[in-house]
Design a protein around this motif. Structure first.
Motif, PDB file in Angstrom:
ATOM      1  N   GLN A  21       0.660  -1.395   0.078  1.00 60.33           N
ATOM      2  CA  GLN A  21       0.078   0.198   0.126  1.00 60.33           C
ATOM      3  C   GLN A  21       0.980   1.253  -0.228  1.00 60.33           C
ATOM      4  O   GLN A  21       2.234   1.015   0.585  1.00 60.33           O
ATOM      5  CB  GLN A  21      -1.155  -0.020   1.030  1.00 60.33           C
ATOM      6  N   VAL A  22       0.385   2.291  -0.667  1.00 56.39           N
ATOM      7  CA  VAL A  22       1.303   3.432  -0.755  1.00 56.39           C
ATOM      8  C   VAL A  22       0.373   4.681  -0.300  1.00 56.39           C
ATOM      9  O   VAL A  22      -0.850   4.938  -0.801  1.00 56.39           O
ATOM     10  CB  VAL A  22       1.797   3.910  -2.067  1.00 56.39           C
ATOM     11  N   ALA A  23       0.977   5.269   0.683  1.00 55.66           N
ATOM     12  CA  ALA A  23       0.373   6.826   1.112  1.00 55.66           C
ATOM     13  C   ALA A  23       1.335   7.877   0.617  1.00 55.66           C
ATOM     14  O   ALA A  23       2.665   7.652   0.609  1.00 55.66           O
ATOM     15  CB  ALA A  23       0.428   7.012   2.623  1.00 55.66           C
ATOM     16  N   ILE A  24       1.053   9.030  -0.176  1.00 52.25           N
ATOM     17  CA  ILE A  24       1.679   9.858  -0.764  1.00 52.25           C
ATOM     18  C   ILE A  24       1.341  11.289  -0.131  1.00 52.25           C
ATOM     19  O   ILE A  24       0.381  11.782   0.030  1.00 52.25           O
ATOM     20  CB  ILE A  24       1.271  10.032  -2.291  1.00 52.25           C
ATOM     21  N   TYR A  25       2.224  12.009   0.392  1.00 51.25           N
ATOM     22  CA  TYR A  25       2.377  13.239   0.730  1.00 51.25           C
ATOM     23  C   TYR A  25       3.417  14.151   0.107  1.00 51.25           C
ATOM     24  O   TYR A  25       4.463  13.745  -0.478  1.00 51.25           O
ATOM     25  CB  TYR A  25       2.594  13.350   2.172  1.00 51.25           C
ATOM     26  N   THR A  26       2.941  15.195  -0.321  1.00 51.52           N
ATOM     27  CA  THR A  26       4.076  16.533  -0.859  1.00 51.52           C
ATOM     28  C   THR A  26       4.028  17.690  -0.104  1.00 51.52           C
ATOM     29  O   THR A  26       3.146  17.908   1.112  1.00 51.52           O
ATOM     30  CB  THR A  26       3.296  17.132  -2.087  1.00 51.52           C
ATOM     31  N   TYR A  27       5.403  18.083   0.034  1.00 49.10           N
ATOM     32  CA  TYR A  27       5.503  19.258   1.140  1.00 49.10           C
ATOM     33  C   TYR A  27       6.209  20.498   0.259  1.00 49.10           C
ATOM     34  O   TYR A  27       7.016  20.274  -0.677  1.00 49.10           O
ATOM     35  CB  TYR A  27       6.478  18.675   2.173  1.00 49.10           C
ATOM     36  N   SER A  28       5.923  21.788   0.627  1.00 44.82           N
ATOM     37  CA  SER A  28       6.419  22.895   0.060  1.00 44.82           C
ATOM     38  C   SER A  28       6.435  23.729   1.307  1.00 44.82           C
ATOM     39  O   SER A  28       6.846  23.401   2.524  1.00 44.82           O
ATOM     40  CB  SER A  28       6.169  23.340  -1.041  1.00 44.82           C
ATOM     41  N   GLY A  29       5.547  24.961   1.173  1.00 43.86           N
ATOM     42  CA  GLY A  29       5.121  25.725   1.932  1.00 43.86           C
ATOM     43  C   GLY A  29       3.975  24.934   3.023  1.00 43.86           C
ATOM     44  O   GLY A  29       4.043  25.040   4.088  1.00 43.86           O
ATOM     45  N   LEU A  30       3.059  24.270   2.308  1.00 46.10           N
ATOM     46  CA  LEU A  30       1.993  23.538   2.917  1.00 46.10           C
ATOM     47  C   LEU A  30       2.103  21.941   2.445  1.00 46.10           C
ATOM     48  O   LEU A  30       3.047  21.456   1.606  1.00 46.10           O
ATOM     49  CB  LEU A  30       0.806  23.773   2.457  1.00 46.10           C
ATOM     50  N   THR A  31       1.649  21.056   3.378  1.00 46.23           N
ATOM     51  CA  THR A  31       1.822  19.653   3.129  1.00 46.23           C
ATOM     52  C   THR A  31       0.194  19.040   2.551  1.00 46.23           C
ATOM     53  O   THR A  31      -0.638  19.728   2.978  1.00 46.23           O
ATOM     54  CB  THR A  31       1.990  18.939   4.358  1.00 46.23           C
ATOM     55  N   THR A  32       0.392  18.318   1.453  1.00 50.01           N
ATOM     56  CA  THR A  32      -0.785  17.974   0.918  1.00 50.01           C
ATOM     57  C   THR A  32      -0.629  16.457   0.906  1.00 50.01           C
ATOM     58  O   THR A  32       0.281  15.891   0.330  1.00 50.01           O
ATOM     59  CB  THR A  32      -1.110  18.583  -0.634  1.00 50.01           C
ATOM     60  N   GLY A  33      -1.860  15.891   1.081  1.00 49.43           N
ATOM     61  CA  GLY A  33      -1.957  14.369   1.358  1.00 49.43           C
ATOM     62  C   GLY A  33      -2.610  13.960   0.089  1.00 49.43           C
ATOM     63  O   GLY A  33      -3.951  14.311  -0.195  1.00 49.43           O
ATOM     64  N   TYR A  34      -2.210  12.971  -0.707  1.00 55.30           N
ATOM     65  CA  TYR A  34      -2.796  12.631  -2.069  1.00 55.30           C
ATOM     66  C   TYR A  34      -3.690  11.235  -1.838  1.00 55.30           C
ATOM     67  O   TYR A  34      -4.486  11.009  -2.559  1.00 55.30           O
ATOM     68  CB  TYR A  34      -1.859  12.333  -3.120  1.00 55.30           C
ATOM     69  N   THR A  35      -2.929  10.293  -1.143  1.00 57.96           N
ATOM     70  CA  THR A  35      -3.473   9.099  -0.970  1.00 57.96           C
ATOM     71  C   THR A  35      -3.127   8.463   0.656  1.00 57.96           C
ATOM     72  O   THR A  35      -2.122   9.064   1.142  1.00 57.96           O
ATOM     73  CB  THR A  35      -2.861   7.789  -1.769  1.00 57.96           C
ATOM     74  N   THR A  36      -4.100   7.814   1.165  1.00 56.66           N
ATOM     75  CA  THR A  36      -3.812   7.199   2.323  1.00 56.66           C
ATOM     76  C   THR A  36      -3.461   5.623   2.103  1.00 56.66           C
ATOM     77  O   THR A  36      -3.397   5.334   0.979  1.00 56.66           O
ATOM     78  CB  THR A  36      -4.940   7.354   3.249  1.00 56.66           C
TER      79      THR A  36
END
Length: 406
Positions: A21-36
């Motif tokens: 299973q894959v959880a994806i987060y991106t980070y810059s000024g804010l953090t965004t979650g794309y999958t759990t």
């Protein structure tokens, strides 16, 4: 390109509620979650999430916020499974876990993550041994403990080196490091632990140029004041993905770096290594046609004890390998029905000189190898191997062991 890398990386996984299973987060000024983990257990959902990742275009990178959010959101309710292995992969422009200077190097990062993240690959905790640390051999003309060097070791971890040879290589690295004092806040234990944790990655080549780029970017560009800088390259092959020679020459010219190479197995081409480091005098051939000592100086007493028969001679392991080869040949002949006691179609196990011919170079190591192998093919008399007669000739007259151009 990063999204393509993520897509290719996840496409190589088996995604399902019972597998990865894959959880994806991106980070810059804010953090965004794309999958759990719960929603990232099928390839369609993960690929769609990767396609939707947005580029924020800011210079901010709040990694702490991303890690904090990941820690707070990953739970049994979001797909966390306590009996599975968990791998955290961070992609960053300045991380130093894996250097990827160009986008075409990202597949190597994927291979690195697969090998170091998959179950069964990580080594178990090593129990400290009581083996005494190697000490410098008195024949070495300079005192190693007083040397002031920055030494950059590049180690081949490809599958071109057999597992037993790789284990021996790690022991040799320990012997290489031990006589030197370690500075900059590190200890010998820190370096030796790193060596003990080295793993083979399953590939058949290597990214030597990328390793040199990593050394330049992380260390040489800092212009540390150490006067002596040395790159030591241990390798069992020369299947480079890119030609490293030009970069090596640039490092020598711009940073006054010296280089040496250690040919650990015969799969590494000596001529290519000589061209890389600046001549055959800078190439140490540890293992060539057998497990034997190359010509050179013993750095430590441990090495001197291991190669106790002297320069160019077989080690105990080399003799065992020759005996094993003879036993294997005997088994193959028996399986084919070509050996037996008394009158047989091809070869008697009682060693009849009229049926078997052995010829060797006049070098001691060749005679020992052929003798040990030949003895293991035949029966014993009163528990002692039957000696095989070995024919030799002077080099100029050896038309069997040598090749001639006519």
């Amino acid at each position: 390109m990063i999204k393509n890398f993520l897509g290719n990386f996840t496409f190589g996984l088996t995604l399902s509620p019972d597998d990865s299973q894959v959880a994806i987060y991106t980070y810059s000024g804010l953090t965004t979650g794309y999958t759990t983990l719960a929603t990232g257990n099928n390839i369609a959902a993960v690929q769609a999430a990767i396609a939707n990742i947005r580029f924020d275009g800011t210079s901010d990178r709040n990694l702490f916020q991303a890690l904090t959010r990941e820690e707070s959101e990953v739970s049994p309710q979001s797909g966390w499974r306590s009996n599975y292995k968990h791998v955290l992969i961070v992609t960053s422009a300045d991380a130093n876990a894996f250097f990827a200077y160009n986008f075409d190097q990202l597949p190597y990062a994927a291979q690195w993550a697969f090998n170091f993240g998959c179950p069964g690959v990580q080594q178990s905790t090593l129990t400290p041994t009581t083996t005494p640390a190697p000490t410098q051999d008195p024949s070495v003309p300079c005192q190693l403990s007083t040397l002031n060097y920055d030494v950059y070791m590049i180690v081949d971890t490809s599958a071109q080196i057999q597992a037993a040879d790789f284990s021996a290589l790690k022991q040799a690295l320990v012997g290489f490091v031990n006589p030197f004092p370690i500075g900059d806040g590190k200890t010998q234990g820190y370096v030796l632990d790193t060596i003990n944790q080295l793993l083979q990655d399953g590939s058949n080549g290597q990214s030597l140029k990328l390793s040199l780029q990593a050394i330049q970017g992380a260390y040489l560009n800092q212009r540390y004041p150490t006067a002596n800088k040395l790159i030591v390259y241990f390798t069992g092959n020369t299947n480079w993905d890119q030609d490293p020679n030009q970069l090596m020459n640039q490092l020598k010219a711009n940073f006054t770096v010296s280089s040496v190479a250690v040919q650990w197995t015969s799969s590494a081409d000596v001529n290519q290594l000589s061209n890389l480091v600046g001549g055959s005098n800078c190439v140490n051939q540890v293992m060539r046609d057998a497990e034997r000592m190359s010509n050179g100086v013993f750095m430590t007493n441990q090495s001197k004890a291991y190669y106790h028969r002297g320069s160019g001679q077989l080690t105990d392991m080399g003799i065992r390998q020759a005996i094993g080869l003879g036993r294997e040949l005997r088994a193959q002949l028996q399986q084919a029905g070509l050996t037996g006691n008394g009158s047989v179609p091809l070869l008697s196990e009682e060693m009849h000189p009229s049926q078997a011919y052995f010829q060797s170079f006049i070098f001691e190591r060749n005679l020992m190898t052929l003798g040990a192998m030949g003895n293991a093919i035949f029966n014993t008399i009163d528990g002692v191997n039957i000696p095989v007669p070995i024919v030799t000739a002077q080099m100029a007259n050896d038309y069997v062991g040598r090749s001639y151009l006519l």
